[in-house]
Scaffold this motif. Structure first.
Motif, PDB file in Angstrom:
ATOM      1  N   LEU A 200       0.827  -1.207   0.000  1.00  0.00           N
ATOM      2  CA  LEU A 200       0.000   0.000   0.000  1.00  0.00           C
ATOM      3  C   LEU A 200       0.860   1.255   0.000  1.00  0.00           C
ATOM      4  O   LEU A 200       0.571   2.241   0.697  1.00  0.00           O
ATOM      5  CB  LEU A 200      -0.931  -0.004   1.213  1.00  0.00           C
ATOM      6  CG  LEU A 200      -2.010  -1.089   1.214  1.00  0.00           C
ATOM      7  CD1 LEU A 200      -2.821  -1.033   2.496  1.00  0.00           C
ATOM      8  CD2 LEU A 200      -2.929  -0.948  -0.004  1.00  0.00           C
ATOM      9  N   SER A 201       1.904   1.244  -0.796  1.00  0.00           N
ATOM     10  CA  SER A 201       2.782   2.421  -0.885  1.00  0.00           C
ATOM     11  C   SER A 201       3.532   2.408  -2.206  1.00  0.00           C
ATOM     12  O   SER A 201       3.559   1.400  -2.921  1.00  0.00           O
ATOM     13  CB  SER A 201       3.780   2.450   0.282  1.00  0.00           C
ATOM     14  OG  SER A 201       4.692   1.373   0.176  1.00  0.00           O
ATOM     15  N   LEU A 202       4.136   3.545  -2.493  1.00  0.00           N
ATOM     16  CA  LEU A 202       4.976   3.677  -3.680  1.00  0.00           C
ATOM     17  C   LEU A 202       6.074   4.680  -3.361  1.00  0.00           C
ATOM     18  O   LEU A 202       5.830   5.702  -2.713  1.00  0.00           O
ATOM     19  CB  LEU A 202       4.151   4.152  -4.877  1.00  0.00           C
ATOM     20  CG  LEU A 202       4.906   4.400  -6.195  1.00  0.00           C
ATOM     21  CD1 LEU A 202       4.044   3.997  -7.385  1.00  0.00           C
ATOM     22  CD2 LEU A 202       5.294   5.880  -6.327  1.00  0.00           C
ATOM     23  N   THR A 203       7.290   4.371  -3.831  1.00  0.00           N
ATOM     24  CA  THR A 203       8.431   5.268  -3.649  1.00  0.00           C
ATOM     25  C   THR A 203       9.064   5.524  -5.009  1.00  0.00           C
ATOM     26  O   THR A 203       9.267   4.588  -5.795  1.00  0.00           O
ATOM     27  CB  THR A 203       9.482   4.660  -2.706  1.00  0.00           C
ATOM     28  OG1 THR A 203       8.885   4.425  -1.428  1.00  0.00           O
ATOM     29  CG2 THR A 203      10.670   5.588  -2.533  1.00  0.00           C
ATOM     30  N   ALA A 204       9.362   6.788  -5.291  1.00  0.00           N
ATOM     31  CA  ALA A 204      10.006   7.146  -6.552  1.00  0.00           C
ATOM     32  C   ALA A 204      11.073   8.200  -6.281  1.00  0.00           C
ATOM     33  O   ALA A 204      11.030   8.899  -5.268  1.00  0.00           O
ATOM     34  CB  ALA A 204       8.977   7.689  -7.546  1.00  0.00           C
ATOM     35  N   GLU A 205      12.041   8.281  -7.184  1.00  0.00           N
ATOM     36  CA  GLU A 205      13.065   9.314  -7.103  1.00  0.00           C
ATOM     37  C   GLU A 205      13.043  10.130  -8.380  1.00  0.00           C
ATOM     38  O   GLU A 205      13.009   9.572  -9.488  1.00  0.00           O
ATOM     39  CB  GLU A 205      14.449   8.701  -6.894  1.00  0.00           C
ATOM     40  CG  GLU A 205      14.712   8.219  -5.488  1.00  0.00           C
ATOM     41  CD  GLU A 205      16.154   7.794  -5.290  1.00  0.00           C
ATOM     42  OE1 GLU A 205      17.007   8.643  -4.978  1.00  0.00           O
ATOM     43  OE2 GLU A 205      16.426   6.594  -5.472  1.00  0.00           O
ATOM     44  N   PHE A 206      13.071  11.446  -8.215  1.00  0.00           N
ATOM     45  CA  PHE A 206      13.077  12.354  -9.349  1.00  0.00           C
ATOM     46  C   PHE A 206      14.451  12.996  -9.461  1.00  0.00           C
ATOM     47  O   PHE A 206      14.899  13.697  -8.546  1.00  0.00           O
ATOM     48  CB  PHE A 206      12.020  13.447  -9.167  1.00  0.00           C
ATOM     49  CG  PHE A 206      10.626  12.932  -8.946  1.00  0.00           C
ATOM     50  CD1 PHE A 206      10.124  11.875  -9.704  1.00  0.00           C
ATOM     51  CD2 PHE A 206       9.795  13.500  -7.985  1.00  0.00           C
ATOM     52  CE1 PHE A 206       8.842  11.401  -9.513  1.00  0.00           C
ATOM     53  CE2 PHE A 206       8.507  13.041  -7.786  1.00  0.00           C
ATOM     54  CZ  PHE A 206       8.026  11.978  -8.551  1.00  0.00           C
ATOM     55  N   GLY A 207      15.142  12.744 -10.569  1.00  0.00           N
ATOM     56  CA  GLY A 207      16.445  13.347 -10.786  1.00  0.00           C
ATOM     57  C   GLY A 207      16.331  14.844 -11.018  1.00  0.00           C
ATOM     58  O   GLY A 207      15.495  15.290 -11.811  1.00  0.00           O
ATOM     59  N   LEU A 208      17.176  15.610 -10.334  1.00  0.00           N
ATOM     60  CA  LEU A 208      17.136  17.066 -10.437  1.00  0.00           C
ATOM     61  C   LEU A 208      18.304  17.622 -11.230  1.00  0.00           C
ATOM     62  O   LEU A 208      18.383  18.834 -11.442  1.00  0.00           O
ATOM     63  CB  LEU A 208      17.121  17.686  -9.032  1.00  0.00           C
ATOM     64  CG  LEU A 208      15.982  17.220  -8.123  1.00  0.00           C
ATOM     65  CD1 LEU A 208      16.144  17.812  -6.727  1.00  0.00           C
ATOM     66  CD2 LEU A 208      14.627  17.600  -8.705  1.00  0.00           C
ATOM     67  N   ARG A 209      19.205  16.744 -11.649  1.00  0.00           N
ATOM     68  CA  ARG A 209      20.331  17.130 -12.484  1.00  0.00           C
ATOM     69  C   ARG A 209      20.455  16.101 -13.603  1.00  0.00           C
ATOM     70  O   ARG A 209      20.046  14.953 -13.460  1.00  0.00           O
ATOM     71  CB  ARG A 209      21.643  17.174 -11.694  1.00  0.00           C
ATOM     72  CG  ARG A 209      21.660  18.088 -10.485  1.00  0.00           C
ATOM     73  CD  ARG A 209      21.718  19.567 -10.869  1.00  0.00           C
ATOM     74  NE  ARG A 209      22.000  20.381  -9.698  1.00  0.00           N
ATOM     75  CZ  ARG A 209      21.093  20.746  -8.796  1.00  0.00           C
ATOM     76  NH1 ARG A 209      19.837  20.356  -8.943  1.00  0.00           N
ATOM     77  NH2 ARG A 209      21.429  21.490  -7.754  1.00  0.00           N
ATOM     78  N   SER A 210      21.051  16.513 -14.704  1.00  0.00           N
ATOM     79  CA  SER A 210      21.193  15.614 -15.845  1.00  0.00           C
ATOM     80  C   SER A 210      21.998  14.376 -15.444  1.00  0.00           C
ATOM     81  O   SER A 210      23.075  14.476 -14.857  1.00  0.00           O
ATOM     82  CB  SER A 210      21.897  16.338 -16.997  1.00  0.00           C
ATOM     83  OG  SER A 210      22.102  15.468 -18.091  1.00  0.00           O
ATOM     84  N   GLY A 211      21.473  13.210 -15.746  1.00  0.00           N
ATOM     85  CA  GLY A 211      22.185  11.963 -15.497  1.00  0.00           C
ATOM     86  C   GLY A 211      22.032  11.409 -14.096  1.00  0.00           C
ATOM     87  O   GLY A 211      22.496  10.303 -13.817  1.00  0.00           O
ATOM     88  N   GLU A 212      21.384  12.139 -13.194  1.00  0.00           N
ATOM     89  CA  GLU A 212      21.217  11.648 -11.824  1.00  0.00           C
ATOM     90  C   GLU A 212      19.849  10.975 -11.692  1.00  0.00           C
ATOM     91  O   GLU A 212      18.825  11.537 -12.075  1.00  0.00           O
ATOM     92  CB  GLU A 212      21.366  12.789 -10.825  1.00  0.00           C
ATOM     93  CG  GLU A 212      22.753  13.437 -10.866  1.00  0.00           C
ATOM     94  CD  GLU A 212      23.194  13.930  -9.498  1.00  0.00           C
ATOM     95  OE1 GLU A 212      22.470  13.737  -8.517  1.00  0.00           O
ATOM     96  OE2 GLU A 212      24.296  14.499  -9.430  1.00  0.00           O
TER      97      GLU A 212
END
Length: 309
Positions: free
Chosen positions: A182-194
């Motif tokens: 009952l959850s979801l985790t995501a990462e959003f890159g804030l720099r090119s290639g990260e």
């Protein structure tokens, strides 16, 4: 000469439908120009439709800016002006943020509407429940905290593993994304290639949605949390940054919908954005995915602002 009646749908925004939806409730709604005024006991909420400062949004055109503002009672506003108090309240936010402008405090939310957009299935429900509950649930949660009252009992969340799997399938095309029951985790890159902090990248924002974290006043629903990577060792500086982020969210610009609040994050010294959707909004198809896309855009905009500090 008879006074001109307000437009039922100023700039295409269905204020008449909102007024009709509020009619069966105990709230008293009246029209004043391009605004809907809603009175709930000692609280007054103003839903206003305005022209954008600049309609040009690149490949889109902004047709309207909708702001929802609930003025805080004077006694509470005086407390809110104390250092750190607004940040504490905003950690209990559902669909709006305690915001300060020119010495005045209110709970605010904002929607930017674009020409040709067909998103009222999601947007209408967000505005309606913001009017009904954003102020009451935040103030109620604060009361429970100060009086040590137990959280409100509620049914299980309407969001299911299937909702999170659907969001993961869509988000995994553009970012690192992991569902977990009952959850979801995501990462959003804030720099090119990260892409991910797991491989040593330092410039990523962490996005989480959880259906097993009820709100103390609203009860069950969907808890959303966006943690930014920037940290501030000076507590006063962090408070100033959070206040500016919440003010920025209320501006009439090309920004993702603002139904939540900037507050102190999980590291205790970083900015974070929180929102909580009630179970009733689960019927708005795809709203969890919408919240995720908005969070990704919000992280990029906030990162650009934070880089200037």
């Amino acid at each position: 000469m008879f006074p001109k009646k307000p437009s039922p749908k100023p700039r295409g925004v269905p204020l008449d439908d909102l007024e009709a939806a509020l009619a069966p409730t105990t709230l008293k709604a009246t029209r004043k120009g391009d605004a809907l005024i809603v009175v709930n006991d000692n609280l007054t909420t103003r839903v206003e439709v305005e022209a954008p400062d600049n309609p040009d949004a690149g490949d889109a055109v902004i047709s309207a800016i909708v702001t929802i503002k609930t003025q805080l009672p004077s006694q509470l506003a005086a407390l809110t002006g104390k250092p750190g108090f607004a940040n504490m309240i905003n950690r209990m936010a559902t669909l709006g943020a305690v915001t300060e402008e020119s010495g005045q405090f209110y709970i605010g939310s904002r929607l930017t509407v674009y020409e040709g957009e067909n998103a009222w299935d999601v947007q209408f429900g967000l505005i309606l429940f913001t009017i009904i509950a954003a102020a009451d649930t935040m103030l109620g949660a604060m009361r429970r905290t100060f009086s040590s009252e137990p959280p409100r009992k509620s049914e299980p969340s309407s969001w299911t593993e299937q909702d999170f799997r659907f969001a993961q399938e869509q988000l995994s095309r553009i970012c690192v994304c992991t569902p977990g029951g009952l959850s979801l985790t995501a990462e959003f890159g804030l720099r090119s290639g990260e892409l991910s902090a797991a491989v040593g990248d330092r410039h990523t924002a962490l996005w989480q949605m959880m259906a097993d974290q009820p709100h103390p006043e609203m009860g069950s629903g969907l808890f959303c949390l966006l943690n930014m990577p920037q940290t501030f060792e000076d507590e006063n500086k962090l408070s100033s940054v959070l206040a500016e982020l919440n003010r920025m969210e209320m501006k009439g610009h090309d920004l993702p919908p603002h139904f939540g609040a900037w507050c102190v994050g999980g590291r205790q010294n970083n900015p974070a954005y929180v929102a909580f959707l009630p179970n009733a909004l689960h019927s708005s198809r795809g709203i969890a995915l919408n919240m995720s896309i908005w969070a990704m855009n919000r992280a990029q905009i906030a990162d650009a602002m934070l880089r200037t500090l």
